[in-house]
Design a protein around this motif. Sequence first.
Motif, PDB file in Angstrom:
ATOM      1  N   TYR A   1       0.936  -1.202  -0.073  1.00 47.51           N
ATOM      2  CA  TYR A   1      -0.202  -0.052  -0.025  1.00 47.51           C
ATOM      3  C   TYR A   1       0.868   1.299  -0.097  1.00 47.51           C
ATOM      4  O   TYR A   1       0.447   2.335  -0.693  1.00 47.51           O
ATOM      5  CB  TYR A   1      -0.932  -0.082   1.090  1.00 47.51           C
ATOM      6  CG  TYR A   1      -2.055  -1.153   1.144  1.00 47.51           C
ATOM      7  CD1 TYR A   1      -2.579  -1.283   0.008  1.00 47.51           C
ATOM      8  CD2 TYR A   1      -2.319  -1.768   2.288  1.00 47.51           C
ATOM      9  CE1 TYR A   1      -3.540  -2.200  -0.057  1.00 47.51           C
ATOM     10  CE2 TYR A   1      -3.369  -2.659   2.314  1.00 47.51           C
ATOM     11  CZ  TYR A   1      -4.004  -3.139   1.270  1.00 47.51           C
ATOM     12  OH  TYR A   1      -5.079  -4.026   1.096  1.00 47.51           O
ATOM     13  N   TYR A   2       1.802   1.150   0.747  1.00 46.03           N
ATOM     14  CA  TYR A   2       2.651   2.373   0.736  1.00 46.03           C
ATOM     15  C   TYR A   2       3.468   2.663  -0.551  1.00 46.03           C
ATOM     16  O   TYR A   2       3.759   3.833  -0.782  1.00 46.03           O
ATOM     17  CB  TYR A   2       3.944   2.151   1.920  1.00 46.03           C
ATOM     18  CG  TYR A   2       3.623   2.636   3.303  1.00 46.03           C
ATOM     19  CD1 TYR A   2       3.353   4.298   3.210  1.00 46.03           C
ATOM     20  CD2 TYR A   2       3.663   2.057   4.312  1.00 46.03           C
ATOM     21  CE1 TYR A   2       2.810   4.654   4.611  1.00 46.03           C
ATOM     22  CE2 TYR A   2       3.274   2.311   5.570  1.00 46.03           C
ATOM     23  CZ  TYR A   2       2.948   3.810   5.793  1.00 46.03           C
ATOM     24  OH  TYR A   2       2.497   4.341   7.000  1.00 46.03           O
TER      25      TYR A   2
ATOM     26  N   VAL B   1      -2.364   8.696   8.598  1.00 45.85           N
ATOM     27  CA  VAL B   1      -3.032   8.317   7.400  1.00 45.85           C
ATOM     28  C   VAL B   1      -4.227   8.708   7.543  1.00 45.85           C
ATOM     29  O   VAL B   1      -4.922   9.264   6.697  1.00 45.85           O
ATOM     30  CB  VAL B   1      -3.060   6.956   7.191  1.00 45.85           C
ATOM     31  CG1 VAL B   1      -3.841   6.496   5.841  1.00 45.85           C
ATOM     32  CG2 VAL B   1      -1.508   6.398   6.801  1.00 45.85           C
ATOM     33  N   ILE B   2      -5.012   8.842   8.585  1.00 43.71           N
ATOM     34  CA  ILE B   2      -6.297   9.407   8.801  1.00 43.71           C
ATOM     35  C   ILE B   2      -6.252  10.921   8.624  1.00 43.71           C
ATOM     36  O   ILE B   2      -7.372  11.610   7.996  1.00 43.71           O
ATOM     37  CB  ILE B   2      -6.985   8.738  10.139  1.00 43.71           C
ATOM     38  CG1 ILE B   2      -6.921   7.498  10.307  1.00 43.71           C
ATOM     39  CG2 ILE B   2      -8.223   9.797  10.436  1.00 43.71           C
ATOM     40  CD1 ILE B   2      -7.446   7.195  11.779  1.00 43.71           C
ATOM     41  N   LYS B   3      -5.288  11.666   8.811  1.00 47.17           N
ATOM     42  CA  LYS B   3      -4.916  13.146   8.599  1.00 47.17           C
ATOM     43  C   LYS B   3      -5.000  13.322   7.274  1.00 47.17           C
ATOM     44  O   LYS B   3      -5.906  14.216   6.642  1.00 47.17           O
ATOM     45  CB  LYS B   3      -3.682  13.603   9.263  1.00 47.17           C
ATOM     46  CG  LYS B   3      -3.606  15.243   9.188  1.00 47.17           C
ATOM     47  CD  LYS B   3      -2.405  15.357   9.922  1.00 47.17           C
ATOM     48  CE  LYS B   3      -2.065  17.047   9.766  1.00 47.17           C
ATOM     49  NZ  LYS B   3      -0.787  17.470  10.679  1.00 47.17           N
TER      50      LYS B   3
ATOM     51  N   GLU C   1      -7.523   4.209   2.652  1.00 49.99           N
ATOM     52  CA  GLU C   1      -8.355   3.627   3.553  1.00 49.99           C
ATOM     53  C   GLU C   1      -7.803   2.193   3.889  1.00 49.99           C
ATOM     54  O   GLU C   1      -7.862   1.606   4.997  1.00 49.99           O
ATOM     55  CB  GLU C   1      -9.638   3.608   3.080  1.00 49.99           C
ATOM     56  CG  GLU C   1     -10.758   2.791   3.705  1.00 49.99           C
ATOM     57  CD  GLU C   1     -10.633   2.985   5.261  1.00 49.99           C
ATOM     58  OE1 GLU C   1     -11.000   2.212   5.938  1.00 49.99           O
ATOM     59  OE2 GLU C   1     -10.372   4.307   5.747  1.00 49.99           O
ATOM     60  N   SER C   2      -7.432   1.487   2.751  1.00 54.62           N
ATOM     61  CA  SER C   2      -6.771   0.127   2.799  1.00 54.62           C
ATOM     62  C   SER C   2      -5.476   0.152   3.805  1.00 54.62           C
ATOM     63  O   SER C   2      -5.427  -0.863   4.685  1.00 54.62           O
ATOM     64  CB  SER C   2      -6.597  -0.492   1.476  1.00 54.62           C
ATOM     65  OG  SER C   2      -7.619  -0.605   0.839  1.00 54.62           O
TER      66      SER C   2
ATOM     67  N   GLY D   1      -8.906  10.837  -6.831  1.00 57.20           N
ATOM     68  CA  GLY D   1     -10.185  10.459  -6.751  1.00 57.20           C
ATOM     69  C   GLY D   1     -10.635   9.217  -5.813  1.00 57.20           C
ATOM     70  O   GLY D   1      -9.801   9.087  -4.876  1.00 57.20           O
ATOM     71  N   ASN D   2     -11.545   8.567  -6.019  1.00 57.60           N
ATOM     72  CA  ASN D   2     -11.676   7.102  -5.277  1.00 57.60           C
ATOM     73  C   ASN D   2     -10.564   6.251  -5.171  1.00 57.60           C
ATOM     74  O   ASN D   2     -10.170   5.616  -4.241  1.00 57.60           O
ATOM     75  CB  ASN D   2     -13.069   6.410  -5.983  1.00 57.60           C
ATOM     76  CG  ASN D   2     -14.166   7.195  -5.859  1.00 57.60           C
ATOM     77  OD1 ASN D   2     -14.341   7.932  -4.827  1.00 57.60           O
ATOM     78  ND2 ASN D   2     -15.142   7.070  -6.667  1.00 57.60           N
ATOM     79  N   GLU D   3      -9.551   6.174  -6.123  1.00 60.61           N
ATOM     80  CA  GLU D   3      -8.657   5.094  -6.233  1.00 60.61           C
ATOM     81  C   GLU D   3      -7.627   5.639  -5.146  1.00 60.61           C
ATOM     82  O   GLU D   3      -7.217   4.906  -4.241  1.00 60.61           O
ATOM     83  CB  GLU D   3      -7.863   5.295  -7.706  1.00 60.61           C
ATOM     84  CG  GLU D   3      -6.787   4.239  -7.848  1.00 60.61           C
ATOM     85  CD  GLU D   3      -6.286   4.142  -9.059  1.00 60.61           C
ATOM     86  OE1 GLU D   3      -6.556   5.075  -9.909  1.00 60.61           O
ATOM     87  OE2 GLU D   3      -5.512   3.162  -9.302  1.00 60.61           O
TER      88      GLU D   3
END
Length: 363
Positions: A126-127, A186-188, A144-145, A136-138
């Motif tokens: 993921y990193y 990551v949430i930030k 999020e993953s 966008g969503n990607e």
Amino acid sequence: SNDSKSNSITRKRKVILDSDEEMEKETRPEQSFKVTIKKSTNVNEEKIPVSLNQIKQQFGVNVDELERGREDLEAEEEGTKKAAYEDEAREISSFHQKEAAIPPYSEEMFDLIESIKNEEDKIKMYYNVCKRELAGNEAWDVRESLRFSLMTIGNLYLECNSLVPNSDDFHYLRKAQRYFEESIHVIKELKIMNESDKDDEKEFKNRKRALLLCRGRAYTNLGKTHFEQSEIIRKNQSGTLTFRREYMSRLSMSLKCFKIAEQEAEILRTQSIVSDSIDKRAELHMIDAKVMLSLACRFQGNAYLRLSKEKESIDVLKKACGMNENDVNTFSKEKRSEVVEAFVWLLLERYDSACSLIHTCCS
């Protein structure tokens, strides 16, 4: 006449022979020296070396030292391999085993370690994907993953620590702490992405509530790692000034994290109330907010109790139990299964909080 013929033949032969000898001299290479090989019969003469060891000795190489050096090198390599294996074993289960602790390589521990390795592989992937130019969503989905895997591996390390209750090692707790902190970061990033995309207002509000929930859970778990570390210090260290400072620092950090989680739960509950009543996700977020609030307040109560602040501990545990809460309108008429399940978790969490409150009042 016969004599003259004989003399003529003799001269011709001589000329022919002389000519042949000259041709032979021209074709035969001239030798400037001769080599004579004699077989020596002297027994004292130095023998030609016939083995590799003899050749090495002739050139001043000590074969015995070479052999010992090779054996030492092999022993050193074997020792290095053994040390590397032991380091890896300590990395997997770095703690001091006590009498009451389970064996360090139990089946349950191995299952947890295997799950941790799988999550670590996902996090690396993921990193790497996050480094690409996504939009966008990607871009949202991959982060999020990543957040989900960071929280998962942090919780796995907390489980590893719970399997060794008598451990005096921070190994698993510090690992969990690092992953929870990364999750908050990551949430930030996700929050910034959500603020920049408000085209779909309903989806924007849902993501905003979801991020409040994720952030509150991350801070709750981060506070738990600090609290567990303070417990290890309290049980295993002496009463020195350095120990006292470290102990208080960990407790203060845990309280700070639990209070942030409490605040996030209050904000989430408020936003879930003002949301459209038709939004089913808002209904679920409302119950999740209450569960998180109860959990954060229960941990706060335990931390206050360690600081000998009984009044603050009792007050916050009352809040964790849901006293003065009105849950009559928690369910919609549909009573969806996921909402009922979330409400059951809320009741269980409040039951644990009530047990902590009783213990505090009776102690």
